[in-house]
Design a protein around this motif. Structure first.
Motif, short mmCIF file in Angstrom:
data_model
loop_
_atom_site.label_atom_id
_atom_site.label_comp_id
_atom_site.label_asym_id
_atom_site.label_seq_id
_atom_site.Cartn_x
_atom_site.Cartn_y
_atom_site.Cartn_z
N LEU A 106 9.79 13.95 -76.91
CA LEU A 106 11.25 13.88 -76.97
C LEU A 106 11.69 12.59 -77.65
O LEU A 106 11.00 11.58 -77.56
N ILE A 107 12.83 12.66 -78.28
CA ILE A 107 13.49 11.43 -78.73
C ILE A 107 14.90 11.47 -78.18
O ILE A 107 15.56 12.53 -78.19
N GLU A 108 15.34 10.33 -77.66
CA GLU A 108 16.66 10.22 -76.99
C GLU A 108 16.84 11.29 -75.91
O GLU A 108 17.83 12.03 -75.90
N GLY A 109 15.86 11.37 -75.07
CA GLY A 109 15.94 12.32 -73.95
C GLY A 109 15.92 13.77 -74.39
O GLY A 109 16.18 14.67 -73.61
N GLY A 110 15.64 14.01 -75.68
CA GLY A 110 15.60 15.37 -76.21
C GLY A 110 16.87 15.72 -76.96
O GLY A 110 16.97 16.78 -77.58
N LYS A 111 17.85 14.83 -76.91
CA LYS A 111 19.12 15.11 -77.59
C LYS A 111 18.92 15.06 -79.11
O LYS A 111 19.55 15.79 -79.86
N LYS A 112 18.05 14.14 -79.54
CA LYS A 112 17.80 13.99 -80.97
C LYS A 112 16.68 14.95 -81.41
O LYS A 112 16.79 15.63 -82.42
N LEU A 113 15.61 14.96 -80.61
CA LEU A 113 14.47 15.81 -80.98
C LEU A 113 13.65 16.24 -79.77
O LEU A 113 13.43 15.47 -78.83
N ILE A 114 13.21 17.50 -79.84
CA ILE A 114 12.29 18.04 -78.85
C ILE A 114 11.17 18.68 -79.64
O ILE A 114 11.45 19.47 -80.55
N ARG A 115 9.94 18.34 -79.35
CA ARG A 115 8.84 19.04 -80.03
C ARG A 115 7.82 19.49 -79.00
O ARG A 115 7.35 18.69 -78.19
N ASN A 135 26.23 22.08 -83.48
CA ASN A 135 27.36 22.94 -83.84
C ASN A 135 28.15 23.42 -82.60
O ASN A 135 28.90 24.36 -82.67
N LEU A 136 27.90 22.77 -81.48
CA LEU A 136 28.63 23.10 -80.24
C LEU A 136 29.05 21.80 -79.55
O LEU A 136 28.54 21.45 -78.49
N PRO A 137 29.99 21.07 -80.15
CA PRO A 137 30.32 19.74 -79.62
C PRO A 137 30.73 19.75 -78.15
O PRO A 137 30.48 18.80 -77.43
N ALA A 138 31.32 20.87 -77.71
CA ALA A 138 31.77 20.92 -76.31
C ALA A 138 30.57 20.77 -75.37
O ALA A 138 30.62 20.09 -74.35
N ARG A 139 29.47 21.44 -75.72
CA ARG A 139 28.25 21.33 -74.91
C ARG A 139 27.64 19.94 -74.97
O ARG A 139 27.12 19.43 -73.99
N GLN A 140 27.72 19.37 -76.16
CA GLN A 140 27.11 18.06 -76.36
C GLN A 140 27.73 17.04 -75.40
O GLN A 140 27.03 16.18 -74.87
N LYS A 141 29.03 17.20 -75.19
CA LYS A 141 29.74 16.25 -74.34
C LYS A 141 29.24 16.27 -72.91
O LYS A 141 29.36 15.30 -72.19
N PHE A 142 28.69 17.41 -72.50
CA PHE A 142 28.24 17.51 -71.12
C PHE A 142 26.87 16.91 -70.88
O PHE A 142 26.40 16.84 -69.76
N LEU A 143 26.21 16.48 -71.95
CA LEU A 143 24.87 15.94 -71.76
C LEU A 143 24.96 14.56 -71.11
O LEU A 143 25.90 13.82 -71.30
N ARG A 144 23.93 14.25 -70.33
CA ARG A 144 23.91 12.98 -69.61
C ARG A 144 23.21 11.91 -70.44
O ARG A 144 22.84 12.14 -71.58
N SER A 145 22.97 10.77 -69.82
CA SER A 145 22.30 9.67 -70.52
C SER A 145 20.89 10.11 -70.91
O SER A 145 20.33 11.06 -70.36
N GLU A 146 20.35 9.36 -71.87
CA GLU A 146 19.00 9.63 -72.36
C GLU A 146 18.00 9.73 -71.20
O GLU A 146 17.21 10.66 -71.10
N ARG A 147 18.09 8.75 -70.29
CA ARG A 147 17.17 8.69 -69.16
C ARG A 147 17.32 9.91 -68.24
O ARG A 147 16.34 10.45 -67.76
N SER A 148 18.57 10.28 -67.99
CA SER A 148 18.78 11.43 -67.10
C SER A 148 18.20 12.69 -67.72
O SER A 148 17.54 13.47 -67.03
N GLU A 149 18.46 12.88 -69.01
CA GLU A 149 17.94 14.09 -69.66
C GLU A 149 16.42 14.07 -69.65
O GLU A 149 15.77 15.08 -69.40
N LEU A 150 15.84 12.90 -69.90
CA LEU A 150 14.38 12.77 -69.84
C LEU A 150 13.88 13.10 -68.44
O LEU A 150 12.86 13.77 -68.26
N GLY A 151 14.64 12.64 -67.44
CA GLY A 151 14.28 12.91 -66.05
C GLY A 151 14.22 14.40 -65.75
O GLY A 151 13.30 14.87 -65.09
N PHE A 152 15.20 15.15 -66.26
CA PHE A 152 15.20 16.61 -66.06
C PHE A 152 13.90 17.22 -66.60
O PHE A 152 13.27 18.06 -65.97
#
Ligand code: ADP
Ligand code: MG
Length: 566
Positions: free
Chosen positions: A47-56, A153-170
């Protein structure tokens, strides 16, 4: 005029994706499930940036032919089922053929796959609905899916994402749970340049638990393995008197699929009745295996829930399985005829014997300092009449009868007191006499790193001991040293899923909950008077910090109406 139109596929794909893909972890889940269904023995997540930037997600599984790879992005394209009868017999983790189309509808995606050594690999690049490129590529047998800019392409969803660490935690939490179900598979997780974990394949569930949580957790667990009819329940669960003060560590799997299931949770609790103190909960890693036809997995958009054909039987078998292990762990060879005991009728005045397996730890609730002696009673306070069911304080006032939940009331009082202490930064601290060593799982570790400052503010000081070990050196002086470790771990669990801005509140609410008197404790009249007085001084005397009611009032008018006096 007609009003209905058929939505263009660009919109309908996004709507469908919204069902399945909520955050980076949902992408990881779908991709890892595909890797496991493709019989990979190694799954690598980056992951990069908790997966917000990249998930492989890269695997060494079966791979796909070019035709299959192209087709895999069409909605409802799957190799896992082909007829309606198959829906009743699902043996794979995936089956709906929705993941790849959903993910690619809301990201920039690159898929690389190859079926056999020596063959050419194939690369497909997509952006949303559009195919940008299909070409040959050098790639070892297996598949890798790279997902960039999720929800670009879904900015509304993007807004609901948490911090990098939280997303990584999930993601870390999800991978540890799936890692438990597939101990023979190698899992690794990298975040940017940092390796979060790397679990080589091992020979047993026990070894995987050890890899993830460390040695100390195993000491408190017992093995469960029980087969009845066509069902088997196996895994590990708390060996009394050990247990935890929250239910978070109860993981259930049905045919290796991690599920949230009220029924399984209830049968676990039922099995532990009498084996654990009232406010303790079993830790559990339990796997149910049953014929595929006995369980419907097609009932939840992200497949997190299942439905059993015969839930009564499942409940009973799971309970018996756990109870058999419990009795064995307590050194009792034969199962008691528990049911007979329960059926006996006791005459009035005759006391039923305490359940034979009741294990009671002597523990004088250390709440004296939280109960300064009651003050002179003033007129405005309701009169305490007594305690009901060792759980409620019953008081009378001009307006009627008050039934007050003793735990919730004390929780509210302490919460407001802790809020004040916290605001003034005046936490009384206590040094641990013995080092309290914590072994943390990857997701707990991430949560700790992210919330170190916040926890320090609340009076907790920890020191890194290398690897996953930390020592808890200082804690707020509102509970005993024996409880400190457990409470600290609960805090980590509680705040992990919480939004940043509400974490402090959650910490204070959890501390209040853990230090408040419990339901089932006998209270003296002094204590009850004190609680009622203090409760009325709080700003919110009707709801506890978790939002549960504190007081139920039986109006005087109601009583008089019932007595036909009015
Ligand atoms: P489902 O898993 O429900 O079948 P997906 O959209 O997740 O649907 O995947 C579609 C199909 O693509 C799968 O049925 C499988 O045949 C193929 N596929 C996806 N990922 C992989 C992978 N990592 N390795 C091999 N085949 C894969
Ligand atoms: Mg799938």
């Amino acid at each position: 005029m007609n009003k209905i139109i058929l939505l263009p596929s660009e919109i309908s794909q996004k709507i469908a994706a919204g069902e399945v893909i909520e955050r980076p972890f949902s992408v990881v889940k779908e991709l890892v499930e595909n890797s496991l269904d493709a019989k990979a023995s190694e799954v690598k997540v980056e992951l990069i940036e908790g997966g917000k930037k990249l998930i492989r997600v890269t695997d060494n599984g079966e791979g796909m032919s070019k035709e299959d790879a192209l087709l895999s992005f069409e909605r409802h394209s799957t190799s896992k089922i082909s007829a309606k009868e198959d829906l009743g017999q699902i043996a794979t983790l995936g089956f709906r053929g929705e993941a790849l189309p959903s993910i690619s509808a809301v990201s920039r995606l690159v898929l690389k796959t190859c079926q056999r050594e020596g063959e050419k690999g194939i690369l497909i690049e997509r952006e949303g609905e559009e195919v940008l490129c299909v070409s040959d590529t050098g790639f070892p047998p297996g598949t890798s899916v790279e997902v960039k800019d999720l929800f670009f392409n879904l900015p509304a969803r993007q807004k609901f994402l948490r911090s990098e660490r939280s997303e990584l935690g999930f993601t870390a939490r999800y991978l540890t749970s799936v890692g438990l179900a597939f101990h023979e598979i190698k899992f690794s997780l990298r975040h940017g340049k940092k390796e979060i974990f790397n679990y080589p394949p091992v020979g047993s569930l026990k070894e995987r638990i050890y890899q993830i949580y460390g040695k100390s957790i195993l000491e408190g667990l017992m093995e469960v393995d029980y087969t009845e009819e066509s069902m088997r329940i196996f895994g590990y669960a708390s060996s009394p008197p050990s247990g935890r003060s929250d239910r978070r560590h109860q993981l259930f799997y049905v045919n290796k699929r991690s599920v949230r299931d009220k029924l399984l949770q209830a049968s676990l609790n039922q099995a532990y009745k009498g084996f654990l103190e009232k406010d303790r909960f079993a830790e559990a890693f339990l796997f149910l295996s049953c014929p595929y036809s006995e369980v419907d997995v097609n009932v939840h958009p992200t497949k997190a829930e299942v439905r059993f054909k015969d839930s009564q039987t499942v409940f009973a078998i799971v309970q018996r399985g756990i109870q058999t292990a419990l009795l064995k762990s307590q050194g009792i060879k034969e199962v008691y005829p528990v049911q007979e005991e329960e059926k006996r009728v006791y005459r009035i005045g005759e006391r039923a014997p305490a359940p034979r397996m009741q294990i009671k730890k002597e523990r004088e609730p250390d709440v004296q300092e939280l109960f300064p002696p009651a003050r002179e009673k003033e007129k405005i306070y309701p009169d305490v009449l007594g305690q009901y069911l060792e759980t409620y304080i019953v008081a009378s006032s001009e307006e009627g009868i008050l039934v007050i939940d003793q735990h919730n009331a004390h929780e509210r009082i302490l919460f407001e007191r802790y809020e004040k202490i916290d605001k003034e930064r005046k936490w009384p601290r206590k040094l641990a006499l013995f080092p309290l060593i914590l072994e943390l799982s990857p997701s707990q570790l991430l949560c700790l790193e992210e919330n170190l400052a916040l926890l320090e503010e609340a009076g907790f000081r920890v020191e890194a001991m290398g690897g996953r070990s930390y020592s808890l050196n200082e804690f707020p002086d509102i509970f005993n040293e024996e409880e400190a470790k457990d409470i600290f771990l609960s805090l980590l669990e509680e705040i992990e899923q919480e939004k940043v801005e509400s974490r402090k509140r959650k910490i204070l609410a959890t501390l209040a909950c853990k230090t408040a008197i419990k339901a089932g404790e006998v209270l003296t009249l002094d204590k009850m008077n004190y609680l009622v007085e203090e409760l009325l001084k709080t700003s919110h005397s009707s709801l506890c910090p978790h939002g549960r009611p504190i007081v139920v009032k039986i109006e005087r008018r109601e009583i008089e109406k019932g007595m036909k006096r009015s």
